[in-house]
Structure formats: C-alpha cells, structure tokens
Design a protein around this motif. Structure first.
Motif, PDB file in Angstrom:
ATOM      1  N   ILE A 227       0.900  -1.196  -0.051  1.00 33.41           N
ATOM      2  CA  ILE A 227      -0.263   0.088  -0.077  1.00 33.41           C
ATOM      3  C   ILE A 227       0.964   1.240   0.085  1.00 33.41           C
ATOM      4  N   PRO A 228       1.865   1.340   0.883  1.00 29.48           N
ATOM      5  CA  PRO A 228       2.704   2.551   0.922  1.00 29.48           C
ATOM      6  C   PRO A 228       3.343   2.932  -0.545  1.00 29.48           C
ATOM      7  N   GLU A 229       3.713   1.655  -1.235  1.00 24.99           N
ATOM      8  CA  GLU A 229       4.402   1.813  -2.615  1.00 24.99           C
ATOM      9  C   GLU A 229       3.348   2.252  -3.371  1.00 24.99           C
ATOM     10  N   LEU A 230       2.281   1.619  -3.513  1.00 28.74           N
ATOM     11  CA  LEU A 230       1.208   2.428  -4.552  1.00 28.74           C
ATOM     12  C   LEU A 230       0.929   3.717  -3.827  1.00 28.74           C
ATOM     13  N   LYS A 231       0.813   4.226  -2.884  1.00 30.69           N
ATOM     14  CA  LYS A 231       0.317   5.624  -2.663  1.00 30.69           C
ATOM     15  C   LYS A 231       1.493   6.249  -2.918  1.00 30.69           C
ATOM     16  N   ALA A 232       2.879   6.111  -2.846  1.00 29.79           N
ATOM     17  CA  ALA A 232       3.730   6.930  -3.513  1.00 29.79           C
ATOM     18  C   ALA A 232       3.763   7.124  -4.988  1.00 29.79           C
ATOM     19  N   TRP A 233       3.388   6.293  -5.602  1.00 30.64           N
ATOM     20  CA  TRP A 233       3.406   6.246  -7.046  1.00 30.64           C
ATOM     21  C   TRP A 233       2.328   7.072  -7.472  1.00 30.64           C
ATOM     22  N   ILE A 234       1.252   7.117  -6.506  1.00 31.92           N
ATOM     23  CA  ILE A 234       0.219   7.850  -7.049  1.00 31.92           C
ATOM     24  C   ILE A 234       0.394   9.481  -6.650  1.00 31.92           C
ATOM     25  N   SER A 235       1.227   9.712  -5.676  1.00 25.54           N
ATOM     26  CA  SER A 235       1.832  10.903  -5.440  1.00 25.54           C
ATOM     27  C   SER A 235       2.816  11.503  -6.392  1.00 25.54           C
ATOM     28  N   SER A 236       3.607  10.785  -7.039  1.00 23.64           N
ATOM     29  CA  SER A 236       4.455  11.042  -7.833  1.00 23.64           C
ATOM     30  C   SER A 236       4.037  11.174  -9.298  1.00 23.64           C
ATOM     31  N   GLN A 237       2.763  10.635  -9.266  1.00 21.22           N
ATOM     32  CA  GLN A 237       2.059  11.046 -10.726  1.00 21.22           C
ATOM     33  C   GLN A 237       1.080  12.231 -10.479  1.00 21.22           C
ATOM     34  N   GLY A 238       0.947  12.742  -9.593  1.00 16.49           N
ATOM     35  CA  GLY A 238       0.233  14.136  -9.281  1.00 16.49           C
ATOM     36  C   GLY A 238      -1.188  13.492  -9.287  1.00 16.49           C
ATOM     37  N   LEU A 239      -1.512  12.347  -9.198  1.00 18.32           N
ATOM     38  CA  LEU A 239      -2.899  11.977  -8.787  1.00 18.32           C
ATOM     39  C   LEU A 239      -3.276  12.066  -7.432  1.00 18.32           C
ATOM     40  N   VAL A 240      -4.602  11.848  -6.832  1.00 19.96           N
ATOM     41  CA  VAL A 240      -5.213  12.138  -5.655  1.00 19.96           C
ATOM     42  C   VAL A 240      -6.110  10.989  -5.433  1.00 19.96           C
ATOM     43  N   GLN A 241      -5.772  10.361  -4.370  1.00 22.41           N
ATOM     44  CA  GLN A 241      -6.412   9.240  -3.841  1.00 22.41           C
ATOM     45  C   GLN A 241      -7.950   9.741  -3.170  1.00 22.41           C
ATOM     46  N   SER A 242      -9.032   9.060  -3.729  1.00 24.31           N
ATOM     47  CA  SER A 242     -10.441   9.343  -3.142  1.00 24.31           C
ATOM     48  C   SER A 242     -10.581   8.854  -1.920  1.00 24.31           C
ATOM     49  N   ARG A 244     -13.835   8.549  -0.989  1.00 23.85           N
ATOM     50  CA  ARG A 244     -15.116   8.121  -0.954  1.00 23.85           C
ATOM     51  C   ARG A 244     -15.358   6.508  -0.990  1.00 23.85           C
ATOM     52  N   GLU A 245     -14.370   5.676  -1.303  1.00 21.62           N
ATOM     53  CA  GLU A 245     -14.151   4.412  -1.256  1.00 21.62           C
ATOM     54  C   GLU A 245     -13.012   3.842  -0.828  1.00 21.62           C
ATOM     55  N   PRO A 246     -13.269   2.706   0.107  1.00 21.63           N
ATOM     56  CA  PRO A 246     -11.971   2.189   0.677  1.00 21.63           C
ATOM     57  C   PRO A 246     -11.298   1.642  -0.439  1.00 21.63           C
ATOM     58  N   ILE A 247      -9.955   1.218  -0.063  1.00 22.72           N
ATOM     59  CA  ILE A 247      -8.832   0.569  -0.708  1.00 22.72           C
ATOM     60  C   ILE A 247      -9.267  -0.792  -0.657  1.00 22.72           C
ATOM     61  N   ARG A 248      -8.949  -1.440  -2.104  1.00 28.29           N
ATOM     62  CA  ARG A 248      -9.398  -2.839  -2.092  1.00 28.29           C
ATOM     63  C   ARG A 248      -8.277  -3.673  -2.504  1.00 28.29           C
ATOM     64  N   GLU A 249      -8.368  -4.869  -2.163  1.00 28.03           N
ATOM     65  CA  GLU A 249      -7.279  -5.949  -2.552  1.00 28.03           C
ATOM     66  C   GLU A 249      -8.168  -7.117  -2.915  1.00 28.03           C
ATOM     67  N   MET A 250      -7.913  -7.451  -3.954  1.00 28.70           N
ATOM     68  CA  MET A 250      -8.592  -8.577  -4.620  1.00 28.70           C
ATOM     69  C   MET A 250      -7.550  -9.992  -4.881  1.00 28.70           C
ATOM     70  N   TYR A 251      -7.931 -10.945  -4.278  1.00 30.00           N
ATOM     71  CA  TYR A 251      -7.111 -12.120  -4.341  1.00 30.00           C
ATOM     72  C   TYR A 251      -7.527 -12.778  -5.508  1.00 30.00           C
ATOM     73  N   LEU A 252      -6.480 -13.451  -6.476  1.00 29.16           N
ATOM     74  CA  LEU A 252      -6.762 -13.458  -7.770  1.00 29.16           C
ATOM     75  C   LEU A 252      -6.848 -15.061  -7.928  1.00 29.16           C
ATOM     76  N   THR A 253      -6.733 -15.811  -7.169  1.00 25.48           N
ATOM     77  CA  THR A 253      -6.973 -17.210  -6.832  1.00 25.48           C
ATOM     78  C   THR A 253      -7.469 -17.661  -5.780  1.00 25.48           C
TER      79      THR A 253
END
Length: 276
Positions: A227-242, A244-253
């Motif tokens: 999560i910290p890694e993805l949040k850092a990427w969001i910040s580096s791209q000038g994007l803003v976390q919403s 309104r909805e919680p963070i999701r993690e989807m197990y793919l198997t």
C-alpha cells in the motif's frame, strides 16, 4: 522342513513378515521346536505364500483374505467377498478419479494464471461494479481469515460455488499499525442470494479510476505491505486518492491455488478523476 530363515529366502518374505503372518493365523509354521522355539516350514507352504500374494494383488488386506485360506470356504461366500471387494475397488477408483480431476483442474488454472511471480506493474484502470456477499467488522487483524471463512461458508450454504476471487476492503485505509482493523471481506456472486444478520448482499460500486498494482501478497499478513508503494506512485504521478471508497485488495486465486506462502493479488486504490 525348512528353517524360517531358509523359507524366508525361498518365499521372498522377510522373517518379520513370516512371524506376522503367524500371529494373524495366515501362515503358521508346520512345526515349532519346543526346546529351541525355532520355526520350521514345509515346502508345500510356499503355495500358501503365493496365494496370499495373489489375493493382495487383487486389493485384499490380510484380514480380508484370511477366509480364502480356510479349508471349507463355500463358493457363495467366495462370490460375496469378491463382490464386496469389487464394490470397494469401484468406489476407490471413483474417489481417485475425482482427485485426478481436481489435480488436472489445478494444472489448467496454473497454466492460465502462470506460475511465476507476477510483474509488479502499476497502472490506472476502471473497476466495474460487482454484486457481492460481504461481512464487515472491527476485529484484530489476525481474524481476517475468520471473516473470509464465515462469508465463504454462508455463500456455499446458498448454493454458490467455490470462489476463485476474494476481495478485502480496508476501511481503515490499510493502516497496519492499529491492533483492531475496520475490515470488510467480500465474495463475488454469480446470482442474487439472501442476506442474513451478519452477511450483507449488495453491489460494490464501480470505481471510475483506480491505481492498480498486481503483486504476490502474504495472505497470512495482517495488512498489505505494498500500500505505501502504490500511494507513493500516486503522489509521484500527481494523482489524488479518493476518500469516497475504501482501498480494495482482490485475491486472484482460490485458497486451493496457493502454492508456497503467497498468492497473486491486485491492490486497488480509488482515485479522483477518470481512468485513462
């Protein structure tokens, strides 16, 4: 007459096996010396050894084959025991076929998803809405598996097949520092099912834009470490976390497809704005 050591060599059985056959009453020595205790076998008893081996090849246990060595076993008794063994072997074959089908299914799924580590690529994407059965609670993070198990068992009772995908919603923003977490676990549904006092059936809303990171996560962990890694990427791209909805993690198997300690998963952090 032959000493037990000589008979063992001729018969191909160990001395220990011959003593065990004696205890079971399958193959008693032809003579036992009262003074020395030595066991002696007659040459013709080699036929009994061969008969026992043949019955074992047919799948009979030592206890099951014992009646076949009786002097006056009736033909109808033989037929009954052979029929019972036939039914037992057929059930075993059916059970083994189910196991074979399950292993083949796992192989096919591995070929579909790949067996190596997923490339940790980050992108933004749109996430469609999805009907789910979910359970939300504020519990110690160690109880995440209990929540998942509860919602999966409830869905199974409603006739839902085993899920290959599970969703974790981190209502506390995925902060792994707190002892108690606000967690919601969700199971995608193939159809509408009734809710109960604990399990809610609803539609997870569409995410117009979310930052996505495919990774291998530790399902035994109490939080998602990327999560910290993805949040850092969001910040580096000038994007803003919403918010309104919680963070999701989807197990793919599914749980059956975990080999080793980790499983493929997709982390999704909702963003303000639309996906490209």
């Amino acid at each position: 007459m032959m000493k037990i050591s000589a008979f063992a060599k001729v018969s191909g059985l160990s001395i220990k096996a011959l003593r065990y056959y004696d205890e079971l009453g399958l193959l008693k020595p032809a003579h036992v010396d009262e003074q020395s205790g030595y066991r002696y076998y007659a040459e013709e008893q080699l036929l009994t050894v061969k008969r026992i081996a043949a019955y074992k090849e047919q799948g009979f246990t030592l206890e099951q084959l014992k009646p076949f060595l009786e002097d006056n076993i009736r033909a109808d008794a033989v037929r009954d025991k052979l029929s019972e063994k036939m039914k037992e072997l057929q059930e075993t074959v059916q059970s083994l076929q189910l196991q074979l089908d399950e292993v083949n299914s796992r192989l096919s799924h591995l070929e579909h998803i790949g067996t190596g580590d997923p490339a940790e690529s980050i992108r933004t994407r749109k996430v469609p809405s999805q009907r789910v059965a979910s359970l939300r609670d504020q519990v110690p993070r160690s109880q995440l598996c209990l929540l998942l198990d509860e919602v999966m068992k409830y869905a199974a009772l409603q006739g839902e097949e085993e899920a290959r995908q599970l969703i974790i919603l981190w209502h506390d923003d995925g902060n792994g520092n707190a002892d108690v977490a606000d967690i919601e676990v969700a199971l995608p549904l193939s159809r509408d099912i009734p809710a109960n006092g604990r399990v809610r059936v609803h539609v997870l809303p569409e995410l117009e834009s979310a930052a996505s990171l495919i990774h291998h996560c530790d399902p035994y962990g109490y939080s998602c470490p990327v999560i910290p890694e993805l949040k850092a990427w969001i910040s580096s791209q000038g994007l803003v976390q919403s918010d309104r909805e919680p963070i999701r993690e989807m197990y793919l198997t599914s749980d059956k497809d975990i080999y080793g300690r980790k499983r493929p998963a997709e982390l999704l952090i909702p963003l303000l704005g639309n996906a490209e």
